[in-house]
Design an enzyme around this catalytic site. Sequence first.
Site, PDB file in Angstrom:
ATOM      1  N   PHE A 234     151.982  61.633  69.995  1.00 38.44           N
ATOM      2  CA  PHE A 234     151.963  61.895  68.350  1.00 38.44           C
ATOM      3  C   PHE A 234     153.395  61.941  67.669  1.00 38.44           C
ATOM      4  CE2 PHE A 234     150.849  66.300  70.603  1.00 38.44           C
ATOM      5  CZ  PHE A 234     152.267  66.539  70.868  1.00 38.44           C
ATOM      6  N   HIS A 252     153.149  75.091  67.963  1.00 41.45           N
ATOM      7  CA  HIS A 252     154.004  76.145  68.465  1.00 41.45           C
ATOM      8  C   HIS A 252     154.684  75.686  69.674  1.00 41.45           C
ATOM      9  CE1 HIS A 252     150.318  77.944  71.347  1.00 41.45           C
ATOM     10  NE2 HIS A 252     150.857  76.727  71.661  1.00 41.45           N
TER      11      HIS A 252
END
Length: 343
Positions: A234, A252
Amino acid sequence: MTESGGALVPGTAENVARLLDAAARFFTSQAIFAFTRLGLADILAQGNTPIINLASATGTHEQSLSRVLRAVAHSGLVTIDPNATVSLTDMGHLLRIDHPMSLRPLVIYLAEDWMWHCASDMEASLKTEVPAFDRRYQQSLFEFFEARKDRALIFDEAMTASSRYTNAAFLDAYRIPDHSRVIDIGGGQGNFISEILESNTTLSGTLFDLPRVIQSARTNDAISGRCEFIEGNFFDRVPSGGDIYILRGVIHDWNDEDAVAILKNCRSAMTRRSKLLILETMAPPIEHYFPGQFIDFQIFLLTPGRERTEAEFRSLLAASGLKLRQVLPIFSFFALLEICISD
């Protein structure tokens, strides 16, 4: 603490006990880990059992085992009667290997030796932005998993176990429109996209993750033949053509710069009609304690990321050409953020 005359201030004994109990709680954690690895929940699921029989079944010393059981009883996993017979509680059942909502893999993951080595470095980690894991092992956590398939499998199983609760809560809280194409970014073994597709037969799905993860996910019978598999990173790109994009427990793990890079790739893949859904722990303002604090400590030690407040999420999104439409609490300290492209 004493008064000027040397007498103890009222409440001192209680404060001392509470402080020492909190400071030494890692011993209790180790007791829970031992209880889990020994499979005691599975034995006790068959019925109430005397400690002497549990010791025999697990090859442990009776008196030593009784001390561990007293600790896990204090944590609510078992009860022990005056005859030294042990019973499993509802909480304890969550550590059974065959429980449909078992948390055993997650507890085993938290018991990993490398995890505790990093925890012992917390004080040193306060002086640098470098995660304790990177400093100790001279590589990132995800590089470690790429090289250690056995450890990666434990991690994958732990993430699958923890996701069962948030997956069900998500499906209760949010309805994906019919005939949508759902792209699960960094979706691991595909359990989440599988449950989403099962909830609505008009939906189509794509699982997008690193090659190692996708190769393993292809063996998941629950999504075999029902989901498109795409290998990739990604940080390089996100597949286009989705109506719903999902980032579950991804942002996170990364610092603000990397988080924005991921979100910008999502933004590039989205259309004006697309929605991005982020499922993560939502931290309250700093003056408030929250039950997900242990996750934030774990993230602090293992990755460059952190659990973020709503204001911090809004800042990341603004820097990525995205905006927050709504926040839905979904389970305990987890939240769902619905996001669209900025006007």
